[in-house]
Design an enzyme around this catalytic site. Structure first.
Site, PDB file in Angstrom:
ATOM      1  CB  ILE A  64      24.268  62.836 119.241  1.00  0.00           C
ATOM      2  CG1 ILE A  64      24.383  64.116 118.407  1.00  0.00           C
ATOM      3  CG2 ILE A  64      25.420  61.885 118.936  1.00  0.00           C
ATOM      4  CD1 ILE A  64      25.606  64.946 118.738  1.00  0.00           C
ATOM      5  CB  VAL A  68      27.544  54.009 126.341  1.00  0.00           C
ATOM      6  CG1 VAL A  68      26.171  54.622 126.526  1.00  0.00           C
ATOM      7  CG2 VAL A  68      27.734  52.790 127.216  1.00  0.00           C
TER       8      VAL A  68
END
Length: 163
Positions: A64, A68
């Site tokens: 994934i 950020v």
């Protein structure tokens, strides 16, 4: 449909992110600019390569893209918008060959939400809509959408852009 899109005389297929941002791989996260509306917004696109370094540890067996990284994509799109505005670009060929972008700074993130995971082989579109200036800071409503799957993340980001 042609790959050349004109907005106020600007051929966006000729705008190269690396000409406007100080970032270089692996931290240059924008592949191409697909829309620039002077004074209004920028939209960029990135293909998420399966071998990107972020997937090595996030998470093995279930990769994934970290949130950020999505936020950094938003900041980079804002940087592209700000530099195009500062350079007052009407024609992409007017970006001088000797232009060297200086680094900007991420200042603030507000109301960021993460809606869907970004996965290997996804294509994402990053949109930054200029909201207002406050002193030397620019505030944008930004979002990342996954092609064919919808909203990945959205929020308000504030940046200091050095042209």
């Amino acid at each position: 449909m042609t790959s050349v899109t004109l907005f106020n005389q600007i051929q966006v297929d000729q705008i190269r992110p690396q000409d406007l941002l100080p970032h270089r791989p692996p931290m240059l996260l924008i592949d191409r600019v697909i829309e620039y509306l002077p004074g209004v917004s920028v939209q960029a696109e990135t293909f998420i390569k399966p071998d990107t370094m972020f997937f090595q540890g996030h998470f093995p067996g279930e990769p994934i893209l970290p949130g950020v990284v999505l936020v950094e994509m938003m900041f980079q799109a804002c940087g592209i918008f700000g530099r195009l505005e500062a350079l007052n670009v009407v024609d992409v060929s007017s970006i001088q060959k000797d232009y060297r972008p200086r680094s900007g700074r991420a200042i603030k993130i507000d109301n960021m939400t993460f809606n869907k995971p970004v996965l290997p082989n996804d294509t994402v579109r990053i949109r930054a809509v200029f909201d207002h200036r406050m002193l030397n800071f620019s505030v944008f409503k930004a979002r990342v959408d996954i092609e064919g799957r919808g909203l990945a993340a959205k929020g308000i980001v504030t940046v200091l852009i050095n042209a």
